[in-house]
Design an enzyme around this catalytic site. Structure first.
Site, PDB file in Angstrom:
ATOM      1  N   THR A 103       0.781  -1.132  -0.048  1.00 64.27           N
ATOM      2  CA  THR A 103       0.016   0.036   0.100  1.00 64.27           C
ATOM      3  C   THR A 103       0.813   1.073   0.210  1.00 64.27           C
ATOM      4  N   TYR A 122      -9.608   3.176  13.522  1.00 63.53           N
ATOM      5  CA  TYR A 122      -8.339   2.385  13.449  1.00 63.53           C
ATOM      6  C   TYR A 122      -8.432   1.261  14.610  1.00 63.53           C
ATOM      7  N   SER A 123      -8.468   1.846  15.942  1.00 61.78           N
ATOM      8  CA  SER A 123      -8.436   1.084  16.972  1.00 61.78           C
ATOM      9  C   SER A 123      -9.418  -0.210  17.275  1.00 61.78           C
ATOM     10  N   LYS A 181       3.240  10.312  10.462  1.00 68.15           N
ATOM     11  CA  LYS A 181       2.970   9.971  11.840  1.00 68.15           C
ATOM     12  C   LYS A 181       3.734  11.253  12.667  1.00 68.15           C
ATOM     13  N   GLU A 194      -3.594  -1.374   8.149  1.00 66.03           N
ATOM     14  CA  GLU A 194      -3.691   0.070   8.032  1.00 66.03           C
ATOM     15  C   GLU A 194      -3.378   0.537   9.390  1.00 66.03           C
ATOM     16  N   SER A 208     -10.865  -1.411  14.674  1.00 70.31           N
ATOM     17  CA  SER A 208     -10.557  -2.566  13.548  1.00 70.31           C
ATOM     18  C   SER A 208      -9.464  -3.493  14.262  1.00 70.31           C
ATOM     19  N   LYS A 209      -8.437  -2.849  14.884  1.00 74.99           N
ATOM     20  CA  LYS A 209      -7.634  -3.776  15.628  1.00 74.99           C
ATOM     21  C   LYS A 209      -8.024  -4.603  16.688  1.00 74.99           C
ATOM     22  N   TYR A 224      -1.750  19.119  17.263  1.00 75.28           N
ATOM     23  CA  TYR A 224      -3.071  18.868  17.547  1.00 75.28           C
ATOM     24  C   TYR A 224      -3.718  19.329  18.832  1.00 75.28           C
ATOM     25  N   THR A 242      -1.880  -3.261  19.153  1.00 77.57           N
ATOM     26  CA  THR A 242      -1.703  -2.003  19.567  1.00 77.57           C
ATOM     27  C   THR A 242      -2.261  -1.807  21.076  1.00 77.57           C
ATOM     28  N   ASP A 243      -1.836  -0.758  21.794  1.00 76.39           N
ATOM     29  CA  ASP A 243      -2.289  -0.280  23.040  1.00 76.39           C
ATOM     30  C   ASP A 243      -3.526   0.390  22.794  1.00 76.39           C
ATOM     31  N   GLU A 244      -3.926   1.070  21.603  1.00 75.96           N
ATOM     32  CA  GLU A 244      -4.922   1.560  21.538  1.00 75.96           C
ATOM     33  C   GLU A 244      -6.302   0.860  21.486  1.00 75.96           C
ATOM     34  N   ARG A 266       1.511  10.117  25.164  1.00 81.26           N
ATOM     35  CA  ARG A 266       1.796   8.746  24.363  1.00 81.26           C
ATOM     36  C   ARG A 266       3.139   8.161  25.061  1.00 81.26           C
ATOM     37  N   ASP A 324      -1.976  -9.709  -0.886  1.00 88.90           N
ATOM     38  CA  ASP A 324      -2.822  -8.984   0.141  1.00 88.90           C
ATOM     39  C   ASP A 324      -2.807 -10.340   1.082  1.00 88.90           C
TER      40      ASP A 324
HETATM   41  P1  NAD Z   1       2.793   0.549   8.726  1.00 89.41           P
HETATM   42  O1  NAD Z   1       1.688   1.203   8.059  1.00 89.41           O
HETATM   43  O2  NAD Z   1       4.216   1.464   8.386  1.00 89.41           O
HETATM   44  O3  NAD Z   1       3.176  -0.702   7.465  1.00 89.41           O
HETATM   45  C1  NAD Z   1       1.921  -1.621   7.246  1.00 89.41           C
HETATM   46  C2  NAD Z   1       2.347  -2.375   6.393  1.00 89.41           C
HETATM   47  O4  NAD Z   1       1.462  -3.508   5.788  1.00 89.41           O
HETATM   48  C3  NAD Z   1       2.781  -1.885   4.856  1.00 89.41           C
HETATM   49  O5  NAD Z   1       4.013  -2.424   4.321  1.00 89.41           O
HETATM   50  C4  NAD Z   1       1.529  -2.113   3.935  1.00 89.41           C
HETATM   51  O6  NAD Z   1       1.788  -2.475   2.614  1.00 89.41           O
HETATM   52  C5  NAD Z   1       1.210  -3.606   4.465  1.00 89.41           C
HETATM   53  N1  NAD Z   1      -0.091  -4.020   4.127  1.00 89.41           N
HETATM   54  C6  NAD Z   1      -1.269  -3.156   4.336  1.00 89.41           C
HETATM   55  N2  NAD Z   1      -2.486  -3.751   4.044  1.00 89.41           N
HETATM   56  C7  NAD Z   1      -2.033  -5.088   3.529  1.00 89.41           C
HETATM   57  C8  NAD Z   1      -2.677  -6.294   3.152  1.00 89.41           C
HETATM   58  N3  NAD Z   1      -3.980  -6.291   3.020  1.00 89.41           N
HETATM   59  N4  NAD Z   1      -1.859  -7.096   2.952  1.00 89.41           N
HETATM   60  C9  NAD Z   1      -0.532  -7.256   2.971  1.00 89.41           C
HETATM   61  N5  NAD Z   1      -0.026  -6.233   3.597  1.00 89.41           N
HETATM   62  C10 NAD Z   1      -0.619  -5.225   3.736  1.00 89.41           C
HETATM   63  O7  NAD Z   1       2.594  -0.093   9.902  1.00 89.41           O
HETATM   64  P2  NAD Z   1       3.541  -0.009  11.035  1.00 89.41           P
HETATM   65  O8  NAD Z   1       3.432   1.218  11.883  1.00 89.41           O
HETATM   66  O9  NAD Z   1       4.803  -0.652  10.490  1.00 89.41           O
HETATM   67  O10 NAD Z   1       2.708  -1.219  12.083  1.00 89.41           O
HETATM   68  C11 NAD Z   1       2.793  -2.472  11.981  1.00 89.41           C
HETATM   69  C12 NAD Z   1       1.783  -3.105  12.596  1.00 89.41           C
HETATM   70  O11 NAD Z   1       2.129  -2.764  14.309  1.00 89.41           O
HETATM   71  C13 NAD Z   1       0.385  -2.949  12.637  1.00 89.41           C
HETATM   72  O12 NAD Z   1      -0.338  -3.879  12.764  1.00 89.41           O
HETATM   73  C14 NAD Z   1      -0.046  -1.954  13.680  1.00 89.41           C
HETATM   74  O13 NAD Z   1      -1.248  -1.754  14.156  1.00 89.41           O
HETATM   75  C15 NAD Z   1       0.980  -2.112  14.761  1.00 89.41           C
HETATM   76  N6  NAD Z   1       1.358  -0.970  15.865  1.00 89.41           N
HETATM   77  C16 NAD Z   1       1.965  -0.090  15.178  1.00 89.41           C
HETATM   78  C17 NAD Z   1       2.637   0.780  16.331  1.00 89.41           C
HETATM   79  C18 NAD Z   1       3.324   2.115  15.717  1.00 89.41           C
HETATM   80  O14 NAD Z   1       3.675   2.880  16.560  1.00 89.41           O
HETATM   81  N7  NAD Z   1       3.483   2.177  14.408  1.00 89.41           N
HETATM   82  C19 NAD Z   1       2.344   0.421  17.440  1.00 89.41           C
HETATM   83  C20 NAD Z   1       1.771  -0.475  18.051  1.00 89.41           C
HETATM   84  C21 NAD Z   1       1.371  -1.606  16.975  1.00 89.41           C
HETATM   85  O1  DAU Z   2      -0.370   3.849  20.296  1.00 87.17           O
HETATM   86  C1  DAU Z   2       0.171   2.629  19.175  1.00 87.17           C
HETATM   87  C2  DAU Z   2      -0.246   3.354  18.134  1.00 87.17           C
HETATM   88  O2  DAU Z   2       0.604   4.504  17.725  1.00 87.17           O
HETATM   89  C3  DAU Z   2      -0.288   2.844  16.712  1.00 87.17           C
HETATM   90  O3  DAU Z   2      -1.244   1.544  16.999  1.00 87.17           O
HETATM   91  C4  DAU Z   2      -0.625   3.375  15.394  1.00 87.17           C
HETATM   92  O4  DAU Z   2      -0.510   2.382  14.234  1.00 87.17           O
HETATM   93  C5  DAU Z   2       0.264   4.628  15.409  1.00 87.17           C
HETATM   94  O5  DAU Z   2       0.074   5.078  14.168  1.00 87.17           O
HETATM   95  C6  DAU Z   2       0.397   5.226  16.515  1.00 87.17           C
HETATM   96  O6  DAU Z   2      -0.935   6.349  16.459  1.00 87.17           O
HETATM   97  P1  DAU Z   2      -1.059   7.735  17.123  1.00 87.17           P
HETATM   98  O7  DAU Z   2      -2.270   8.317  16.723  1.00 87.17           O
HETATM   99  O8  DAU Z   2      -0.691   7.653  18.544  1.00 87.17           O
HETATM  100  O9  DAU Z   2       0.390   8.136  16.266  1.00 87.17           O
HETATM  101  P2  DAU Z   2       0.713   9.615  15.431  1.00 87.17           P
HETATM  102  O10 DAU Z   2       1.989   9.676  15.300  1.00 87.17           O
HETATM  103  O11 DAU Z   2      -0.486   9.625  14.399  1.00 87.17           O
HETATM  104  O12 DAU Z   2       0.235  10.820  16.716  1.00 87.17           O
HETATM  105  C7  DAU Z   2       0.811  10.627  18.121  1.00 87.17           C
HETATM  106  C8  DAU Z   2       0.295  11.841  18.782  1.00 87.17           C
HETATM  107  O13 DAU Z   2       0.593  13.205  18.008  1.00 87.17           O
HETATM  108  C9  DAU Z   2      -1.199  11.776  18.717  1.00 87.17           C
HETATM  109  O14 DAU Z   2      -1.640  12.155  19.965  1.00 87.17           O
HETATM  110  C10 DAU Z   2      -1.787  12.577  17.798  1.00 87.17           C
HETATM  111  C11 DAU Z   2      -0.580  13.712  17.581  1.00 87.17           C
HETATM  112  N1  DAU Z   2      -0.223  14.421  16.292  1.00 87.17           N
HETATM  113  C12 DAU Z   2      -0.029  13.530  15.275  1.00 87.17           C
HETATM  114  C13 DAU Z   2       0.215  14.232  14.190  1.00 87.17           C
HETATM  115  C14 DAU Z   2       0.505  13.356  12.856  1.00 87.17           C
HETATM  116  C15 DAU Z   2      -0.176  15.847  16.321  1.00 87.17           C
HETATM  117  O15 DAU Z   2      -0.324  16.498  17.238  1.00 87.17           O
HETATM  118  N2  DAU Z   2      -0.016  16.394  15.092  1.00 87.17           N
HETATM  119  C16 DAU Z   2       0.094  15.709  13.869  1.00 87.17           C
HETATM  120  O16 DAU Z   2       0.714  16.200  12.817  1.00 87.17           O
END
Ligand code: NAD
Ligand code: DAU
Length: 353
Positions: free
Chosen positions: A35, A159-160, A198, A83, A162-163, A216, A133-135, A223, A58
């Site tokens: 994606t 998002y949360s 992010k 996602e 769906s997770k 925001y 995720t913790d969400e 966090r 997929d």
């Molecule tokens: P990301 O969005 O960077 O990467 C997601 C990957 O999944 C991408 O490579 C995308 O192409 C692939 N993907 C999406 N839909 C797909 C599908 N239908 N089939 C196959 N591949 C698909 O996400 P991330 O931040 O690396 O997060 C990875 C996992 O960890 C997620 O499940 C997320 O919920 C979880 N998580 C993320 C965080 C965080 O802070 N980023 C924290 C806790 C948990």
């Molecule tokens: O807690 C784990 C989660 O952390 C993961 O499950 C998600 O996949 C990951 O994206 C992340 O979610 P958040 O919504 O916490 O992350 P994000 O980086 O989008 O935002 C972090 C915090 O910052 C949140 O409180 C929103 C705020 N924010 C975010 C953006 C993008 C801003 O204030 N300004 C911004 O432009």
């Protein structure tokens, strides 16, 4: 021996694969749909023969996944694919239901059929590790105890939710069919290859580009930040020694308000790559409209994984964020390719039409 990783071209998945192959000879089959968040450039440092096999698919494609499992006979799967961006889930929840709920369901089905037909010893040894995720636990007040594994699920964003649904499906496949599952619920990650939508990578990128750093609301949302390589080491540990059917919370014991995080980023950038006019990057901070339904506070109680599996993070926020900022400064070409969309040409170049 082989493992299957889904979503291995994303932020955490690619860090996981790079670390895995640096530490072991076990082949990784990386199933990714590529994606907008999937970027094979994250894995460019791997050489032929390093044990990485990429499969463009997929995770919800039952036929593809079934064939792949039969061909490679993995001893485990680690499910990262999702996602992952909360703001995108607010603008367009459909993709989140499609991948995180329906995709996980179809993936579980394919794995269940594969697992059911394994000889007994392989069946016993098999693991399905679901990365969550913790969400899913919702939001905390300032005085609440950090999330424990037995907190109620109270997801607040598409998002949360769906997770949470995917976590419930994984749990049900263990309870009903006996599939040997493990679930991890982690806090916010940061580090190399983090997509600049992010907070942390967006602010590093915008700061260097002379753009506003959007905060925001009042920026006091909390966090619990964890360096991505610590998340990867926790997943490896759970895969190795986790109790089947259990969930493990993973976090860095590192709660911070968003405004404080961005202020720290600015001061590190002031030191490592100062603005030409001598003004601090802090001047670029800009308060913008809040995220709808914005969760106020997340925090993880990581006692269980420490007590039962002996896992602890190796980085503090100070050491991890410094490495991260330096990584972005050293990899401006990666950022440029991502922000221009050029990385998506890689698929055409590598795999043709
Ligand atoms: P990301 O969005 O960077 O990467 C997601 C990957 O999944 C991408 O490579 C995308 O192409 C692939 N993907 C999406 N839909 C797909 C599908 N239908 N089939 C196959 N591949 C698909 O996400 P991330 O931040 O690396 O997060 C990875 C996992 O960890 C997620 O499940 C997320 O919920 C979880 N998580 C993320 C965080 C965080 O802070 N980023 C924290 C806790 C948990
Ligand atoms: O807690 C784990 C989660 O952390 C993961 O499950 C998600 O996949 C990951 O994206 C992340 O979610 P958040 O919504 O916490 O992350 P994000 O980086 O989008 O935002 C972090 C915090 O910052 C949140 O409180 C929103 C705020 N924010 C975010 C953006 C993008 C801003 O204030 N300004 C911004 O432009």
């Amino acid at each position: 021996m082989t493992i299957v990783v889904t979503g291995g071209a994303g932020f955490i998945g690619s860090n996981f694969i790079l670390d895995w192959l640096a530490l072991s000879n076990e082949v990784v089959i990386n199933v990714d749909k590529l994606t907008y968040a999937g970027n094979l450039e994250n894995l460019q440092s791997l050489k032929d023969g390093d044990g990485h096999i990429f499969v463009l698919s997929d995770m919800g494609d039952f036929a593809n996944i079934s064939e792949l499992l039969k061909a490679h006979r993995p001893r485990a799967v680690v499910n990262f694919a999702a996602e992952s961006h909360v703001d995108r889930s607010i603008h367009g929840p459909a993709a989140f239901i499609e991948t995180n709920v329906v995709g996980t369901f179809r993936f579980l089905e394919a794995v269940r059929f594969y697992w059911n037909n394994l000889p007994n010893a392989e069946k016993q040894a098999f693991r399905f590790l679901h990365v969550s995720t913790d969400e899913v636990y919702g939001t905390l007040t300032p005085s609440d105890h950090p999330f424990r594994e037995d907190n109620r699920y109270e997801p607040n964003s598409p998002y949360s939710a769906s997770k949470a649904a995917s976590d419930h499906l994984v749990r049900a496949y263990h309870h009903t069919y006996g599939l040997p599952v493990l679930t991890t619920n982690c806090s916010n990650n940061y580090g190399p290859y983090h997509f600049p939508e992010k907070l942390i990578p967006l602010c590093i990128h915008n700061a260097l580009a002379g753009k506003p750093l959007p905060i925001y609301g009042d920026g006091q949302q909390i966090r619990d930040w964890l360096y991505v390589k610590d998340h990867c080491s926790a997943i490896r540990r759970v895969l190795e020694a986790g109790q089947i059917g259990e969930a493990y919370n993973i976090g860095g014991w590192n709660e911070m308000a968003n405004l404080e995080v961005v202020t720290i980023l600015c001061s590190i950038l002031d030191e490592l790559s100062p603005r030409q006019d001598g003004v601090s990057y802090i001047e670029q901070i800009s308060f913008v409209k809040d995220r709808p339904g914005h969760d106020r506070r997340y925090a993880i109680d990581a006692t269980k994984i420490e007590r039962e599996l002996g896992w602890k993070p190796a980085e503090t926020f100070n050491t991890g964020i410094r490495k991260t900022v330096q990584w972005y400064l050293d990899h401006q070409d990666w950022v440029e390719n991502v922000t221009s969309g050029a990385y998506q040409n890689w698929v055409g170049k590598q795999y043709g039409a």
